[in-house]
Design a protein around this motif. Structure first.
Motif, PDB file in Angstrom:
ATOM      1  N   ALA A  84      54.893  -2.697  11.257  1.00 29.21           N
ATOM      2  CA  ALA A  84      56.142  -2.128  10.736  1.00 29.21           C
ATOM      3  C   ALA A  84      56.975  -1.495  11.853  1.00 29.21           C
ATOM      4  O   ALA A  84      58.202  -1.668  11.898  1.00 29.21           O
ATOM      5  N   VAL A  85      56.326  -0.790  12.762  1.00 28.67           N
ATOM      6  CA  VAL A  85      57.053  -0.189  13.885  1.00 28.67           C
ATOM      7  C   VAL A  85      57.642  -1.278  14.774  1.00 28.67           C
ATOM      8  O   VAL A  85      58.781  -1.182  15.237  1.00 28.67           O
ATOM      9  N   ALA A  86      56.872  -2.331  15.017  1.00 28.46           N
ATOM     10  CA  ALA A  86      57.372  -3.436  15.834  1.00 28.46           C
ATOM     11  C   ALA A  86      58.578  -4.103  15.175  1.00 28.46           C
ATOM     12  O   ALA A  86      59.560  -4.420  15.846  1.00 28.46           O
ATOM     13  N   LEU A  87      58.510  -4.315  13.870  1.00 34.75           N
ATOM     14  CA  LEU A  87      59.635  -4.933  13.172  1.00 34.75           C
ATOM     15  C   LEU A  87      60.867  -4.028  13.173  1.00 34.75           C
ATOM     16  O   LEU A  87      61.994  -4.511  13.263  1.00 34.75           O
ATOM     17  N   SER A  88      60.640  -2.725  13.095  1.00 31.73           N
ATOM     18  CA  SER A  88      61.794  -1.822  13.145  1.00 31.73           C
ATOM     19  C   SER A  88      62.420  -1.800  14.536  1.00 31.73           C
ATOM     20  O   SER A  88      63.614  -1.535  14.674  1.00 31.73           O
ATOM     21  N   LEU A  90      63.014  -4.308  16.225  1.00 29.66           N
ATOM     22  CA  LEU A  90      63.874  -5.488  16.366  1.00 29.66           C
ATOM     23  C   LEU A  90      65.350  -5.129  16.305  1.00 29.66           C
ATOM     24  O   LEU A  90      66.192  -5.892  16.766  1.00 29.66           O
ATOM     25  N   THR A  91      65.676  -3.972  15.735  1.00 30.47           N
ATOM     26  CA  THR A  91      67.077  -3.565  15.607  1.00 30.47           C
ATOM     27  C   THR A  91      67.586  -2.803  16.823  1.00 30.47           C
ATOM     28  O   THR A  91      68.770  -2.499  16.902  1.00 30.47           O
ATOM     29  N   VAL A  92      66.708  -2.494  17.757  1.00 28.68           N
ATOM     30  CA  VAL A  92      67.084  -1.699  18.932  1.00 28.68           C
ATOM     31  C   VAL A  92      67.743  -2.603  19.969  1.00 28.68           C
ATOM     32  O   VAL A  92      67.313  -3.731  20.200  1.00 28.68           O
ATOM     33  N   ARG A  93      68.768  -2.107  20.598  1.00 29.44           N
ATOM     34  CA  ARG A  93      69.425  -2.823  21.690  1.00 29.44           C
ATOM     35  C   ARG A  93      69.388  -1.954  22.921  1.00 29.44           C
ATOM     36  O   ARG A  93      69.722  -0.789  22.831  1.00 29.44           O
ATOM     37  N   PRO A  94      68.998  -2.416  24.057  1.00 29.73           N
ATOM     38  CA  PRO A  94      68.493  -3.750  24.362  1.00 29.73           C
ATOM     39  C   PRO A  94      67.120  -3.976  23.724  1.00 29.73           C
ATOM     40  O   PRO A  94      66.323  -3.058  23.576  1.00 29.73           O
ATOM     41  N   PHE A  95      66.858  -5.212  23.373  1.00 27.79           N
ATOM     42  CA  PHE A  95      65.661  -5.598  22.644  1.00 27.79           C
ATOM     43  C   PHE A  95      64.404  -5.362  23.489  1.00 27.79           C
ATOM     44  O   PHE A  95      64.259  -5.933  24.565  1.00 27.79           O
ATOM     45  N   PRO A  96      63.463  -4.499  23.012  1.00 28.78           N
ATOM     46  CA  PRO A  96      62.247  -4.193  23.780  1.00 28.78           C
ATOM     47  C   PRO A  96      61.149  -5.245  23.552  1.00 28.78           C
ATOM     48  O   PRO A  96      60.216  -5.039  22.782  1.00 28.78           O
ATOM     49  N   VAL A  97      61.239  -6.366  24.232  1.00 26.60           N
ATOM     50  CA  VAL A  97      60.348  -7.502  24.006  1.00 26.60           C
ATOM     51  C   VAL A  97      58.893  -7.121  24.223  1.00 26.60           C
ATOM     52  O   VAL A  97      58.021  -7.410  23.394  1.00 26.60           O
ATOM     53  N   VAL A  98      58.600  -6.470  25.325  1.00 25.02           N
ATOM     54  CA  VAL A  98      57.213  -6.122  25.644  1.00 25.02           C
ATOM     55  C   VAL A  98      56.640  -5.168  24.607  1.00 25.02           C
ATOM     56  O   VAL A  98      55.507  -5.336  24.151  1.00 25.02           O
ATOM     57  N   PHE A  99      57.426  -4.189  24.196  1.00 26.00           N
ATOM     58  CA  PHE A  99      56.982  -3.231  23.186  1.00 26.00           C
ATOM     59  C   PHE A  99      56.668  -3.933  21.875  1.00 26.00           C
ATOM     60  O   PHE A  99      55.629  -3.703  21.262  1.00 26.00           O
ATOM     61  N   VAL A 100      57.577  -4.793  21.438  1.00 23.73           N
ATOM     62  CA  VAL A 100      57.388  -5.502  20.164  1.00 23.73           C
ATOM     63  C   VAL A 100      56.150  -6.390  20.224  1.00 23.73           C
ATOM     64  O   VAL A 100      55.314  -6.364  19.319  1.00 23.73           O
ATOM     65  N   LEU A 101      56.004  -7.148  21.287  1.00 21.32           N
ATOM     66  CA  LEU A 101      54.839  -8.027  21.412  1.00 21.32           C
ATOM     67  C   LEU A 101      53.540  -7.237  21.541  1.00 21.32           C
ATOM     68  O   LEU A 101      52.508  -7.657  21.009  1.00 21.32           O
ATOM     69  N   ALA A 102      53.606  -6.094  22.223  1.00 23.28           N
ATOM     70  CA  ALA A 102      52.402  -5.264  22.390  1.00 23.28           C
ATOM     71  C   ALA A 102      51.945  -4.663  21.065  1.00 23.28           C
ATOM     72  O   ALA A 102      50.775  -4.292  20.934  1.00 23.28           O
ATOM     73  N   LEU A 103      52.831  -4.561  20.105  1.00 20.28           N
ATOM     74  CA  LEU A 103      52.451  -4.065  18.785  1.00 20.28           C
ATOM     75  C   LEU A 103      52.149  -5.191  17.798  1.00 20.28           C
ATOM     76  O   LEU A 103      51.185  -5.108  17.042  1.00 20.28           O
ATOM     77  N   VAL A 104      52.972  -6.232  17.799  1.00 26.03           N
ATOM     78  CA  VAL A 104      52.820  -7.295  16.805  1.00 26.03           C
ATOM     79  C   VAL A 104      51.562  -8.124  17.032  1.00 26.03           C
ATOM     80  O   VAL A 104      50.833  -8.406  16.077  1.00 26.03           O
TER      81      VAL A 104
END
Length: 136
Positions: A84-88, A90-104
């Motif tokens: 859920a945190v990773a999906l939320s 997704l709305t942040v700019r600039p997109f935190p790719v590493v953060f999202v992948l590290a959680l998802v």
């Protein structure tokens, strides 16, 4: 009784997440000691919550390894929150790719392993109850 490979894998994912959160906690401590914190009470609170979270994940990992249902359910809650945190994010700019992948990625793997482990435990409990019922 020796734990199954599935049990060990699920416990390992939780243990690695605990280790990662411990590393984040140590980074927060070093950041505080270097004077990077703008608010000391907030920094101390974040460090405390991160440390409690790391210990909690370690306890859930141990509980999963021991076959306790609260470890599986607590682990599933943690994986759901991580996704859920990773999906939320997704709305942040600039997109935190590493953060999202590290959680998802670990969240999805952990959720799948815990789901399979819970199904297996339920099937074993039903078989045990059926066998006990037949003995009566």
């Amino acid at each position: 009784m020796r734990p199954s490979r599935l049990t060990i894998a699920a416990a390992a994912v939780l243990a690695l997440e605990a280790l990662a959160l411990l590393v984040v906690t140590l980074m927060e401590v070093f950041g505080l000691s270097s004077g990077a914190a703008t608010s000391l009470p907030s920094a101390l609170g974040l460090i405390g919550l991160s440390a409690v979270g790391a210990v909690g994940l370690g306890a859930l990992s141990f509980a999963v390894l021991r076959g306790r249902s609260f470890g599986r359910s607590g682990g599933m809650v943690v994986q759901t929150l991580a996704i859920a945190v990773a999906l939320s994010a997704l709305t942040v700019r600039p997109f935190p790719v590493v953060f999202v992948l590290a959680l998802v990625v670990p969240g999805a793997i952990g959720a799948a392993l815990l789901f399979l482990l819970t199904r297996r435990a339920g099937a074993e409990a039903r078989r045990s109850a059926d066998a006990e019922h037949r003995d009566d």
